[in-house]
Design a protein around this motif. Structure first.
Motif, mmCIF file in Angstrom:
data_model
loop_
_atom_site.group_PDB
_atom_site.id
_atom_site.type_symbol
_atom_site.label_atom_id
_atom_site.label_comp_id
_atom_site.label_asym_id
_atom_site.label_seq_id
_atom_site.Cartn_x
_atom_site.Cartn_y
_atom_site.Cartn_z
ATOM 1 N N GLN A 88 42.035 17.051 -34.819
ATOM 2 C CA GLN A 88 42.059 17.523 -33.431
ATOM 3 C C GLN A 88 41.489 18.942 -33.377
ATOM 4 O OE1 GLN A 88 43.256 16.074 -30.416
ATOM 5 N NE2 GLN A 88 42.907 17.942 -29.253
ATOM 6 N N LYS A 89 41.932 19.800 -34.269
ATOM 7 C CA LYS A 89 41.470 21.184 -34.317
ATOM 8 C C LYS A 89 39.965 21.247 -34.616
ATOM 9 C CE LYS A 89 43.176 25.299 -33.970
ATOM 10 N NZ LYS A 89 43.471 25.759 -32.617
ATOM 11 N N LEU A 90 39.494 20.389 -35.511
ATOM 12 C CA LEU A 90 38.079 20.342 -35.853
ATOM 13 C C LEU A 90 37.232 19.985 -34.631
ATOM 14 C CD1 LEU A 90 36.244 20.664 -38.365
ATOM 15 C CD2 LEU A 90 36.450 18.208 -38.683
ATOM 16 N N ILE A 91 37.695 19.024 -33.850
ATOM 17 C CA ILE A 91 36.970 18.647 -32.625
ATOM 18 C C ILE A 91 36.993 19.791 -31.617
ATOM 19 C CG2 ILE A 91 37.050 17.141 -30.596
ATOM 20 C CD1 ILE A 91 37.606 14.841 -32.457
ATOM 21 N N GLU A 92 38.125 20.438 -31.478
ATOM 22 C CA GLU A 92 38.213 21.590 -30.573
ATOM 23 C C GLU A 92 37.196 22.654 -30.969
ATOM 24 O OE1 GLU A 92 42.290 22.946 -30.532
ATOM 25 O OE2 GLU A 92 43.022 20.963 -29.923
ATOM 26 N N GLN A 93 37.099 22.941 -32.270
ATOM 27 C CA GLN A 93 36.146 23.942 -32.757
ATOM 28 C C GLN A 93 34.706 23.506 -32.497
ATOM 29 O OE1 GLN A 93 37.396 24.175 -36.838
ATOM 30 N NE2 GLN A 93 39.012 25.667 -36.403
ATOM 31 N N ALA A 94 34.432 22.226 -32.700
ATOM 32 C CA ALA A 94 33.079 21.716 -32.446
ATOM 33 C C ALA A 94 32.724 21.850 -30.970
ATOM 34 C CB ALA A 94 32.972 20.265 -32.898
ATOM 35 N N ILE A 95 33.668 21.550 -30.092
ATOM 36 C CA ILE A 95 33.417 21.660 -28.648
ATOM 37 C C ILE A 95 33.153 23.109 -28.259
ATOM 38 C CG2 ILE A 95 34.459 21.428 -26.359
ATOM 39 C CD1 ILE A 95 35.951 18.921 -27.498
ATOM 40 N N VAL A 96 34.040 24.006 -28.689
ATOM 41 C CA VAL A 96 33.901 25.426 -28.323
ATOM 42 C C VAL A 96 32.595 26.005 -28.855
ATOM 43 C CG1 VAL A 96 34.898 27.732 -28.656
ATOM 44 C CG2 VAL A 96 36.373 25.818 -28.046
ATOM 45 N N GLY A 97 32.140 25.533 -29.999
ATOM 46 C CA GLY A 97 30.902 26.026 -30.586
ATOM 47 C C GLY A 97 29.652 25.347 -30.063
ATOM 48 N N SER A 98 29.793 24.459 -29.105
ATOM 49 C CA SER A 98 28.649 23.691 -28.614
ATOM 50 C C SER A 98 28.183 24.173 -27.242
ATOM 51 C CB SER A 98 29.012 22.204 -28.525
ATOM 52 O OG SER A 98 29.839 21.973 -27.396
ATOM 53 N N SER A 99 27.041 23.646 -26.838
ATOM 54 C CA SER A 99 26.469 23.991 -25.525
ATOM 55 C C SER A 99 27.214 23.316 -24.381
ATOM 56 C CB SER A 99 24.996 23.595 -25.492
ATOM 57 O OG SER A 99 24.866 22.192 -25.663
ATOM 58 N N ILE A 100 28.060 22.333 -24.663
ATOM 59 C CA ILE A 100 28.756 21.634 -23.576
ATOM 60 C C ILE A 100 30.007 22.371 -23.115
ATOM 61 C CG2 ILE A 100 27.937 19.397 -24.396
ATOM 62 C CD1 ILE A 100 30.983 18.845 -25.149
ATOM 63 N N TYR A 101 30.473 23.339 -23.904
ATOM 64 C CA TYR A 101 31.747 24.008 -23.596
ATOM 65 C C TYR A 101 31.662 24.800 -22.305
ATOM 66 C CZ TYR A 101 35.899 26.915 -24.060
ATOM 67 O OH TYR A 101 37.097 27.549 -23.836
ATOM 68 N N ASN A 102 32.612 24.536 -21.429
ATOM 69 C CA ASN A 102 32.729 25.217 -20.153
ATOM 70 C C ASN A 102 34.209 25.491 -19.938
ATOM 71 O OD1 ASN A 102 33.262 25.506 -17.300
ATOM 72 N ND2 ASN A 102 31.175 24.791 -16.932
ATOM 73 N N LYS A 103 34.573 26.706 -19.646
ATOM 74 C CA LYS A 103 35.989 27.074 -19.531
ATOM 75 C C LYS A 103 36.690 26.440 -18.337
ATOM 76 C CE LYS A 103 35.791 31.354 -22.086
ATOM 77 N NZ LYS A 103 35.980 32.796 -22.073
ATOM 78 N N SER A 104 35.950 25.889 -17.388
ATOM 79 C CA SER A 104 36.610 25.253 -16.250
ATOM 80 C C SER A 104 36.801 23.754 -16.458
ATOM 81 C CB SER A 104 35.847 25.518 -14.958
ATOM 82 O OG SER A 104 34.557 24.970 -15.022
ATOM 83 N N TRP A 105 35.887 23.098 -17.205
ATOM 84 C CA TRP A 105 36.039 21.663 -17.476
ATOM 85 C C TRP A 105 35.062 21.233 -18.563
ATOM 86 C CZ3 TRP A 105 39.100 17.577 -16.785
ATOM 87 C CH2 TRP A 105 38.598 16.307 -17.048
ATOM 88 N N THR A 106 35.597 20.677 -19.624
ATOM 89 C CA THR A 106 34.789 20.109 -20.695
ATOM 90 C C THR A 106 35.470 18.830 -21.150
ATOM 91 O OG1 THR A 106 34.139 22.318 -21.423
ATOM 92 C CG2 THR A 106 33.773 20.525 -22.973
ATOM 93 N N SER A 107 34.691 17.797 -21.449
ATOM 94 C CA SER A 107 35.266 16.511 -21.810
ATOM 95 C C SER A 107 34.378 15.792 -22.821
ATOM 96 C CB SER A 107 35.409 15.667 -20.540
ATOM 97 O OG SER A 107 35.790 14.349 -20.825
ATOM 98 N N VAL A 108 35.011 15.075 -23.764
ATOM 99 C CA VAL A 108 34.278 14.228 -24.712
ATOM 100 C C VAL A 108 35.041 12.929 -24.939
ATOM 101 C CG1 VAL A 108 33.139 16.119 -25.962
ATOM 102 C CG2 VAL A 108 35.353 15.274 -26.768
ATOM 103 N N TRP A 109 34.300 11.843 -25.064
ATOM 104 C CA TRP A 109 34.904 10.574 -25.452
ATOM 105 C C TRP A 109 35.331 10.626 -26.915
ATOM 106 C CZ3 TRP A 109 36.535 7.749 -21.801
ATOM 107 C CH2 TRP A 109 35.781 7.430 -20.673
ATOM 108 N N ILE A 110 36.451 9.971 -27.217
ATOM 109 C CA ILE A 110 36.850 9.703 -28.590
ATOM 110 C C ILE A 110 37.063 8.191 -28.710
ATOM 111 C CG2 ILE A 110 37.805 11.998 -29.028
ATOM 112 C CD1 ILE A 110 40.625 10.818 -28.588
#
Length: 141
Positions: A48-70
């Motif tokens: 879970q933490k690894l995915i969080e880090q990948a999201i925050v380090g990516s171009s898709i990260y937005n502090k108001s709304w970000t989402s990924v399928w698992i």
């Protein structure tokens, strides 16, 4: 399904890739395959933490709304969540409070989302919704 594997940003952190292209859940499965991956299996707090880090380090990260399928879903039997790539029952989870709820009887796939107040929580969502994708490198046999 014939899918166009056009190049998009794939941010890989360890074994996790975040694809900056919005797909429905089935399309997400196919798109992960383009990269020799499958939808992410989030079966530990460390993953879970690894995915969080990948999201925050990516171009898709937005502090108001970000989402990924698992890969979690209950498409076969309502309320029994399994991992799409393995068929294994979901044991570890990080559900948002009062979830899963199968709102309107149409929420069978799982995404991780970030919004103020709900930091990287899981939610069941209609499989036809389009969002970004978290893929994972397949383990060798």
């Amino acid at each position: 399904m014939n899918i166009n594997c056009k190049a998009v940003a794939v941010i890989v952190t360890g074994t996790i890739g975040v694809i900056s292209l919005k797909k429905n859940w089935v399309g997400a499965i196919e798109y992960c395959k383009c990269y020799g991956m499958h939808l992410a299996v989030v079966d530990t707090a460390a993953k879970q933490k690894l995915i969080e880090q990948a999201i925050v380090g990516s171009s898709i990260y937005n502090k108001s709304w970000t989402s990924v399928w698992i890969g979690a879903n209950d498409r076969a039997k309502e309320g029994e969540f399994v991992w799409q790539p393995t068929g294994q029952k979901v044991k570890y989870s990080n559900w948002r409070i009062k979830m899963p709820d199968n709102y309107l009887g149409n929420e069978n796939c799982v995404h991780i989302f970030y919004s103020p107040g709900f930091r990287f929580k899981w939610n069941d969502w209609p499989c036809t919704s389009k969002t970004n994708v978290a893929c994972e490198k397949a383990k060798p046999c």
